[in-house]
Design a protein around this motif. Structure first.
Motif, mmCIF file in Angstrom:
data_model
loop_
_atom_site.group_PDB
_atom_site.id
_atom_site.type_symbol
_atom_site.label_atom_id
_atom_site.label_comp_id
_atom_site.label_asym_id
_atom_site.label_seq_id
_atom_site.Cartn_x
_atom_site.Cartn_y
_atom_site.Cartn_z
ATOM 1 N N TYR A 220 0.815 -1.222 0.000
ATOM 2 C CA TYR A 220 0.000 0.000 0.000
ATOM 3 C C TYR A 220 0.854 1.280 0.000
ATOM 4 C CZ TYR A 220 0.587 -1.311 4.948
ATOM 5 O OH TYR A 220 1.094 -1.738 6.160
ATOM 6 N N ARG A 245 -4.873 6.859 10.410
ATOM 7 C CA ARG A 245 -5.763 6.013 9.603
ATOM 8 C C ARG A 245 -5.093 4.719 9.179
ATOM 9 N NH1 ARG A 245 -6.813 10.871 6.998
ATOM 10 N NH2 ARG A 245 -5.594 10.217 5.153
ATOM 11 N N TRP A 246 -3.833 4.807 8.804
ATOM 12 C CA TRP A 246 -3.140 3.653 8.235
ATOM 13 C C TRP A 246 -2.405 2.806 9.275
ATOM 14 C CZ3 TRP A 246 -3.745 1.885 3.350
ATOM 15 C CH2 TRP A 246 -4.413 2.737 2.456
ATOM 16 N N GLY A 269 -6.529 -8.888 -4.198
ATOM 17 C CA GLY A 269 -6.893 -7.872 -5.172
ATOM 18 C C GLY A 269 -6.734 -8.296 -6.624
ATOM 19 N N GLU A 294 -9.611 -6.910 6.008
ATOM 20 C CA GLU A 294 -10.575 -5.975 6.580
ATOM 21 C C GLU A 294 -9.955 -4.598 6.798
ATOM 22 O OE1 GLU A 294 -13.587 -5.793 10.428
ATOM 23 O OE2 GLU A 294 -11.636 -6.781 10.637
ATOM 24 N N ARG A 297 -9.339 -2.875 3.500
ATOM 25 C CA ARG A 297 -10.595 -2.437 2.879
ATOM 26 C C ARG A 297 -11.142 -1.179 3.552
ATOM 27 N NH1 ARG A 297 -12.866 -7.243 2.288
ATOM 28 N NH2 ARG A 297 -12.151 -7.371 0.124
ATOM 29 N N ARG A 298 -10.966 -1.068 4.848
ATOM 30 C CA ARG A 298 -11.448 0.119 5.568
ATOM 31 C C ARG A 298 -10.796 1.397 5.037
ATOM 32 N NH1 ARG A 298 -13.938 -0.209 10.647
ATOM 33 N NH2 ARG A 298 -12.822 1.663 11.325
ATOM 34 N N ASN A 299 -9.563 1.271 4.551
ATOM 35 C CA ASN A 299 -8.855 2.433 4.005
ATOM 36 C C ASN A 299 -8.925 2.501 2.486
ATOM 37 O OD1 ASN A 299 -8.171 3.404 6.508
ATOM 38 N ND2 ASN A 299 -6.027 2.790 6.410
ATOM 39 N N ASP A 300 -9.736 1.624 1.889
ATOM 40 C CA ASP A 300 -9.884 1.596 0.435
ATOM 41 C C ASP A 300 -8.525 1.518 -0.253
ATOM 42 O OD1 ASP A 300 -11.332 1.566 -1.959
ATOM 43 O OD2 ASP A 300 -11.240 3.747 -2.187
ATOM 44 N N LEU A 302 -5.636 0.682 -2.619
ATOM 45 C CA LEU A 302 -5.664 0.404 -4.055
ATOM 46 C C LEU A 302 -5.349 -1.053 -4.358
ATOM 47 C CD1 LEU A 302 -5.907 1.565 -6.947
ATOM 48 C CD2 LEU A 302 -3.463 2.090 -6.845
ATOM 49 N N ARG A 305 -8.186 -3.161 -5.380
ATOM 50 C CA ARG A 305 -8.968 -2.754 -6.542
ATOM 51 C C ARG A 305 -8.197 -2.794 -7.863
ATOM 52 N NH1 ARG A 305 -9.371 2.307 -6.354
ATOM 53 N NH2 ARG A 305 -8.449 2.905 -4.357
ATOM 54 N N TRP A 306 -6.884 -2.670 -7.775
ATOM 55 C CA TRP A 306 -6.078 -2.451 -8.976
ATOM 56 C C TRP A 306 -6.201 -3.591 -9.979
ATOM 57 C CZ3 TRP A 306 -1.876 -4.667 -11.499
ATOM 58 C CH2 TRP A 306 -1.183 -3.850 -12.404
#
Length: 308
Positions: A220, A245-246, A269, A294, A297-300, A302, A305-306
């Protein structure tokens, strides 16, 4: 495209070594992992580090991975190649080969073997001098507990001043911020790159101490950039908010998952087909893995999703 000019700064995550289900090298997956890491914001990439499972690779496999990655990156970002070996001659030759293949820098741990075989400071000094004499690119000394080799800030600063290519330092020891601060004070301009390590778990303290780079896990970089970009822009409060957050994900990687975290996230992903680690390493417990996903995913992140 040429690599960015020195000094190298920013987020340089460690790339995993990607295997197929049988444990053989998966070079197509390796290239996809590298593409993701670049597109996620990595300023550069480190390969063949401990978090790359370098210790489960044959020498021929190391060469294969190095050449495949450097050819595929093709100068898009600088690549640091880990060339650690106990023997000065072998480390120097690995480093020379890395330079010839296009590495921007080599990362090297002090010589150690097993739990008890160590060399004194004179031997460590001569080791890094021998490696430096073989190349003309920077050397990053990896100061990590796994080596079991104390390297004082004064000794590191002395090597920076006296050994031509020793100029970057990845500090992973307890109290890293204090050591970085002392290293910078003692080494002055010879310490070109004082860097944070250990998956960014102490990143804010290390940035406050003067760290100019961060070598983290590879999953990340987009998240780590939220911290380092804000800090570099003088927005320390925004950097603190991003760090808060991270940090749960960083902590879970560092304390619960280790080197398996990156491949688990990349597999989840769809970036790589398999998250295989070579035996005797064991897979993540399903609950540990689920918590990792989890938190990402909470921090979306990438990474989830990539590849979809």
């Amino acid at each position: 495209m040429s690599s960015p000019a020195q000094p190298y700064r920013g987020v340089f995550p460690v790339a995993p070594t990607v295997f197929d289900a049988s444990g053989a090298l998966d070079l197509d997956g390796q290239r996809r992992a590298i593409d993701f890491m670049i597109e996620a914001g990595s300023h550069g990439i480190c390969i063949l580090a401990n978090f790359s499972e370098q210790f489960v690779l044959t020498d021929a496999e190391r060469e294969t991975v190095m050449d495949a990655v450097l050819d595929h990156v093709a100068g898009r970002v600088p690549v640091i190649v880990t060339t650690t070996h106990f023997a000065t001659q072998v480390c120097a030759e690995r480093s020379r080969r890395a330079q010839e293949a296009g590495a921007a820098m080599v990362m090297v741990m002090p010589p150690y073997h097993g739990a008890t075989i160590r060399v004194p400071e004179l031997g460590i000094y001569d080791f890094f001098r021998g490696v430096s004499d073989a190349i003309s690119i920077p050397i990053m000394i990896q100061d990590a507990p796994v080596a079991g080799t104390p390297l004082s800030a004064a000794f590191l600063a002395r090597m920076a001043r006296e050994i031509e290519n020793v100029s970057y330092f990845k500090i992973e020891t307890p109290g890293a911020a204090g050591k970085l601060r002392e290293l910078i004070a003692l080494g002055g301009d010879a310490v070109v790159g004082p860097w944070d390590g250990e998956e960014a778990i102490t990143l804010m303290a290390d940035l406050d101490a003067g760290a100019t780079g961060a070598m983290t896990g590879g999953a990340y970089p987009d998240g780590i950039r939220q911290i380092t970009d804000a800090y570099a822009a003088g927005r320390r409060n925004d950097a603190l908010d991003a760090y808060a957050r991270w940090l749960p994900l960083i902590n879970h990687e560092n304390r619960q998952c280790g080197l398996l975290a990156c491949k688990a996230l990349m597999a989840e992903g769809g970036i790589i087909a398999h998250e295989t680690a070579r035996l005797p390493l064991q897979p993540l417990h399903p609950d540990t893995r689920a918590a990792l996903i989890e938190l990402a995913r909470r921090n979306d992140a990438l990474v989830l999703r990539w590849g979809r």
